[in-house]
Design a protein around this motif. Structure first.
Motif, PDB file in Angstrom:
ATOM      1  N   ARG A   1      21.320  37.364 -14.870  1.00  0.00           N
ATOM      2  CA  ARG A   1      22.710  37.165 -15.264  1.00  0.00           C
ATOM      3  C   ARG A   1      23.242  35.889 -14.629  1.00  0.00           C
ATOM      4  O   ARG A   1      22.762  35.458 -13.574  1.00  0.00           O
ATOM      5  CB  ARG A   1      23.577  38.338 -14.836  1.00  0.00           C
ATOM      6  N   ASP A   2      24.225  35.299 -15.264  1.00  0.00           N
ATOM      7  CA  ASP A   2      24.961  34.202 -14.655  1.00  0.00           C
ATOM      8  C   ASP A   2      25.998  34.785 -13.701  1.00  0.00           C
ATOM      9  O   ASP A   2      26.500  35.888 -13.926  1.00  0.00           O
ATOM     10  CB  ASP A   2      25.656  33.359 -15.725  1.00  0.00           C
TER      11      ASP A   2
ATOM     12  N   ARG B   1      19.100  42.815 -13.522  1.00  0.00           N
ATOM     13  CA  ARG B   1      18.896  42.091 -14.773  1.00  0.00           C
ATOM     14  C   ARG B   1      19.360  40.650 -14.567  1.00  0.00           C
ATOM     15  O   ARG B   1      20.332  40.404 -13.861  1.00  0.00           O
ATOM     16  CB  ARG B   1      19.686  42.726 -15.925  1.00  0.00           C
TER      17      ARG B   1
ATOM     18  N   ASN C   1      20.986  31.832 -11.392  1.00  0.00           N
ATOM     19  CA  ASN C   1      21.201  32.134 -12.801  1.00  0.00           C
ATOM     20  C   ASN C   1      19.894  32.223 -13.582  1.00  0.00           C
ATOM     21  O   ASN C   1      19.796  32.963 -14.563  1.00  0.00           O
ATOM     22  CB  ASN C   1      22.101  31.074 -13.435  1.00  0.00           C
TER      23      ASN C   1
END
Length: 202
Positions: free
Chosen positions: A170-171, A168, A116
């Protein structure tokens, strides 16, 4: 669980595999045994053993009149990889969940957080691969774990080639759900989430 090198040729193979995944060697590029031996300061026999290990992992291939080369990435191979991951990883996870100890679960949580927080595609891929291997560390099926480890290497290469420029931070809700199922010792739910997770892979 990850592969631990035991010989000089194993160590070289591991380093070369990392370089292939990162794109330092292009698909189809020749891997010259003499240059590898010179670069790593080893005999050509040792370099050859390292190249053979890469071939066994599917990262290198021997081509007529060219010698050992980086394995090309093609649609058929990617589809085979997708199907094998779908078949093997949920099985290994389901078998693993009941046997993961607290230290292993803590490592899984750490790797989930690293995914994350990853600032680059390379950092994410390394943490993601670690997460996927850590969650199956309790399955006590070494052949299965070894096969999945190779699949993860090949996936990493596919990810780098196809998604790196689009990546990108992101979680990952699927990783969070898998971790939650592991903490609850719910093997069936973990397997279901993994199956859904892998549907996003192509």
């Amino acid at each position: 669980m990850s592969y631990q090198p035991t010989t000089k040729s194993d160590t070289i193979a591991q380093q070369l595999s990392t370089r292939i995944i990162r794109g330092e060697f292009a698909p189809g590029e020749k891997l010259r045994q003499d240059l590898i031996a010179r670069e790593y300061g080893v005999s050509q026999v040792t370099a050859r053993e390292a190249l053979l290990r890469l071939a066994s992992q599917g990262l290198a291939i021997s081509l007529p009149r060219r010698g050992m080369c980086v394995t090309p990435i093609d649609k058929d191979a990617i589809e085979e990889l997708r199907l094998m991951r779908h078949a093997l990883e949920p099985l290994a996870l389901e078998r693993s969940v009941p046997y993961l100890n607290p230290a292993q679960i803590a490592e899984i949580e750490h790797l989930h957080e690293a995914c994350n927080a990853a600032a680059t595609a390379e950092d994410w891929e390394e943490a993601n691969r670690g997460f996927h291997m850590a969650i199956i560390a309790g399955c006590h099926m070494p052949r299965l774990v070894s096969e999945i480890s190779n699949l993860q290497l090949l996936y990493a290469r596919h990810f780098k080639a196809r998604y790196s420029d689009k990546w990108r931070r992101r979680d990952d809700p699927d990783h969070a759900a898998i971790l939650s199922a592991i903490k609850a010792r719910d093997a069936a739910r973990a397997r279901t989430v993994m199956q859904r997770h892998l549907m996003r892979f192509s």
